[in-house]
Design an enzyme around this catalytic site. Structure first.
Site, PDB file in Angstrom:
ATOM      1  N   ASP A  34      25.920  39.874   7.993  1.00 32.90           N
ATOM      2  CA  ASP A  34      25.572  39.444   9.357  1.00 32.90           C
ATOM      3  C   ASP A  34      26.813  38.969  10.119  1.00 32.90           C
ATOM      4  O   ASP A  34      26.708  38.346  11.171  1.00 32.90           O
ATOM      5  CB  ASP A  34      24.512  38.334   9.312  1.00 32.90           C
ATOM      6  CG  ASP A  34      25.019  37.099   8.588  1.00 32.90           C
ATOM      7  OD1 ASP A  34      26.149  37.157   8.025  1.00 32.90           O
ATOM      8  OD2 ASP A  34      24.316  36.082   8.597  1.00 32.90           O
ATOM      9  N   ASP A 167      52.652  32.413  40.224  1.00 34.09           N
ATOM     10  CA  ASP A 167      51.697  31.557  40.936  1.00 34.09           C
ATOM     11  C   ASP A 167      52.222  30.132  40.950  1.00 34.09           C
ATOM     12  O   ASP A 167      53.181  29.793  40.250  1.00 34.09           O
ATOM     13  CB  ASP A 167      50.273  31.635  40.334  1.00 34.09           C
ATOM     14  CG  ASP A 167      50.258  31.402  38.830  1.00 34.09           C
ATOM     15  OD1 ASP A 167      51.084  30.623  38.355  1.00 34.09           O
ATOM     16  OD2 ASP A 167      49.423  32.017  38.149  1.00 34.09           O
ATOM     17  N   LYS A 190      49.732  33.019  44.984  1.00 36.37           N
ATOM     18  CA  LYS A 190      48.636  33.889  44.524  1.00 36.37           C
ATOM     19  C   LYS A 190      47.291  33.226  44.776  1.00 36.37           C
ATOM     20  O   LYS A 190      47.164  32.009  44.679  1.00 36.37           O
ATOM     21  CB  LYS A 190      48.817  34.133  43.019  1.00 36.37           C
ATOM     22  CG  LYS A 190      47.682  34.847  42.329  1.00 36.37           C
ATOM     23  CD  LYS A 190      47.945  35.034  40.836  1.00 36.37           C
ATOM     24  CE  LYS A 190      47.205  34.018  40.000  1.00 36.37           C
ATOM     25  NZ  LYS A 190      47.347  34.246  38.543  1.00 36.37           N
ATOM     26  N   SER A 221      44.807  40.964  32.172  1.00 36.64           N
ATOM     27  CA  SER A 221      44.513  42.289  32.742  1.00 36.64           C
ATOM     28  C   SER A 221      45.769  42.928  33.320  1.00 36.64           C
ATOM     29  O   SER A 221      45.805  44.130  33.566  1.00 36.64           O
ATOM     30  CB  SER A 221      43.487  42.141  33.864  1.00 36.64           C
ATOM     31  OG  SER A 221      44.072  41.427  34.945  1.00 36.64           O
ATOM     32  N   THR A 224      47.839  40.034  37.847  1.00 33.06           N
ATOM     33  CA  THR A 224      48.762  39.062  38.460  1.00 33.06           C
ATOM     34  C   THR A 224      50.165  39.652  38.553  1.00 33.06           C
ATOM     35  O   THR A 224      50.804  39.628  39.617  1.00 33.06           O
ATOM     36  CB  THR A 224      48.790  37.765  37.615  1.00 33.06           C
ATOM     37  OG1 THR A 224      47.484  37.192  37.634  1.00 33.06           O
ATOM     38  CG2 THR A 224      49.804  36.761  38.134  1.00 33.06           C
TER      39      THR A 224
HETATM   40  C1  R5P Z   1      46.927  32.131  35.108  1.00 29.18           C
HETATM   41  O1  R5P Z   1      47.092  31.099  35.727  1.00 29.18           O
HETATM   42  C2  R5P Z   1      47.840  32.566  34.002  1.00 29.18           C
HETATM   43  O2  R5P Z   1      49.027  31.856  33.989  1.00 29.18           O
HETATM   44  C3  R5P Z   1      48.114  34.052  34.106  1.00 29.18           C
HETATM   45  O3  R5P Z   1      48.809  34.295  35.320  1.00 29.18           O
HETATM   46  C4  R5P Z   1      46.839  34.851  34.103  1.00 29.18           C
HETATM   47  O4  R5P Z   1      46.055  34.497  32.996  1.00 29.18           O
HETATM   48  C5  R5P Z   1      47.147  36.349  34.060  1.00 29.18           C
HETATM   49  O5  R5P Z   1      45.935  37.039  34.095  1.00 29.18           O
HETATM   50  P1  R5P Z   1      45.868  38.566  34.577  1.00 29.18           P
HETATM   51  O6  R5P Z   1      46.935  39.299  33.808  1.00 29.18           O
HETATM   52  O7  R5P Z   1      44.476  38.993  34.204  1.00 29.18           O
HETATM   53  O8  R5P Z   1      46.093  38.580  36.035  1.00 29.18           O
END
Ligand code: R5P
Length: 310
Positions: A34, A167, A190, A221, A224
């Site tokens: 499981d 960011d 950002k 992903s 950013t």
């Molecule tokens: C967010 O504040 C983190 O520092 C990264 O910038 C974020 O997790 C990146 O995520 P993704 O690649 O999905 O944009």
């Protein structure tokens, strides 16, 4: 001192073991039908100072559960002191209430790790510095900046560089690297219209004609970094590379990066990279095994860990 590894990132654990010239403790980790996890430590650990290496990376809940069960097994086997070595601490991004009736999962996970038996935690580039305080046991939060700095100095003309935070939340981390290199800093403003989506509003700093290096803790992903790279090139940056500590790279992130304005992404090996992703020419990996190994050696010998970053 003994080392033991769960299954999330065996190559990193083996590299740490090589650095310390200490073998990994024999253990068995199985799944019941499981999917329940079973751990057996196959060597005597009674009275030992033991270091459990496990990133709580994809699949986050399984790797976390493996760590918790391994900590419990070691506690019940009478290890004297247990350090959870968590190169990548998953759930770190849930570090505050973002809305009414939402959890602070980072705190919950930190509580679980201490309750399962960790006497100390050793981790790297936590998403936000204050997460260190979520652990109710002593926690060392290493920074990967010296490893990135060494690679950048080897590969690029430092005078041409500009470090960029993707960011506002990452400014402290990016400024630390910019200061080590003695170069200028720019900031991307950002916005996240929805979870998992990012949008660039503005660039703070003159990036025209500069070779930009984005610095972030996590690339998930890739949204950013790809959006930031496009905005930087639109403002006249000549080349844009990115250095991240934790390459989560979910849902085809490396393919997205290959198709983007980002010339290269360099990630530390806190998370084991997929074989396919490693074939990409836009992606490189730096090892933090010696840094983690040295921190473990210092903890075991009761030496300063912060001296590593002087
Ligand atoms: C967010 O504040 C983190 O520092 C990264 O910038 C974020 O997790 C990146 O995520 P993704 O690649 O999905 O944009």
């Amino acid at each position: 001192m003994k080392l033991i590894s769960c299954t999330a990132n065996l190559p990193l654990a083996e590299a740490i073991a090589d650095y310390l010239d200490a073998p990994l403790t024999e253990r068995r980790i199985d799944r019941f039908s499981d999917n329940e996890i079973f751990v057996r430590v196959n060597e005597n650990v009674r009275g030992e100072d033991i270091y459990v290496i496990q990133s709580t990376s994809y699949p986050a809940n399984d790797t976390l559960m493996e760590l918790l069960i391994c900590l419990d097994a070691l506690t019940r086997a009478s290890a004297q002191r247990i350090t959870a070595v968590i190169p990548y601490f998953g759930y770190a991004r849930q570090d505050r209430k973002t809305d009414g009736r939402t959890p602070i999962s980072s705190k919950l996970v930190a509580n679980l790790i201490a309750s399962a038996g960790a006497d100390r935690v050793l981790t790297m580039d936590l998403h936000a510095g204050q997460i260190q305080g979520f652990f109710d046991v002593p926690t060392d939060n290493l920074i990967s900046a010296p490893v990135m700095e060494e690679d950048i100095r080897k590969r690029f003309e430092v005078k041409d560089l500009m470090i960029v935070s993707p960011d506002v939340g990452g400014v402290v981390r990016a400024r630390a690297l910019a200061n080590r290199l003695g170069v200028d800093l720019a900031i991307v403003d950002k916005r996240r219209p929805r979870a998992g989506e990012s949008e660039v509003m503005n660039i703070i700093g003159d990036v025209a004609g500069r070779h930009c290096i984005l610095v972030d803790d996590i690339c998930d992903s890739g949204g950013t970094l790809c959006n930031a790279a496009a905005a930087l090139k639109a403002k006249g940056a000549t080349r844009v590379a990115a250095y991240v500590t934790h390459g989560v790279f979910s849902n085809g992130a490396i393919k997205r990066i290959e198709a983007s304005e980002l010339d290269e992404v360099v990630a530390c090996d806190t998370i084991r990279q997929r074989d396919d992703d490693l074939k990409s020419e836009s992606h490189r990996v730096l090892t933090v095994a010696p840094l983690l190994g040295e921190a473990i050696r210092r903890i075991a010998n009761k030496e300063s860990v912060s001296k590593l970053f002087d």
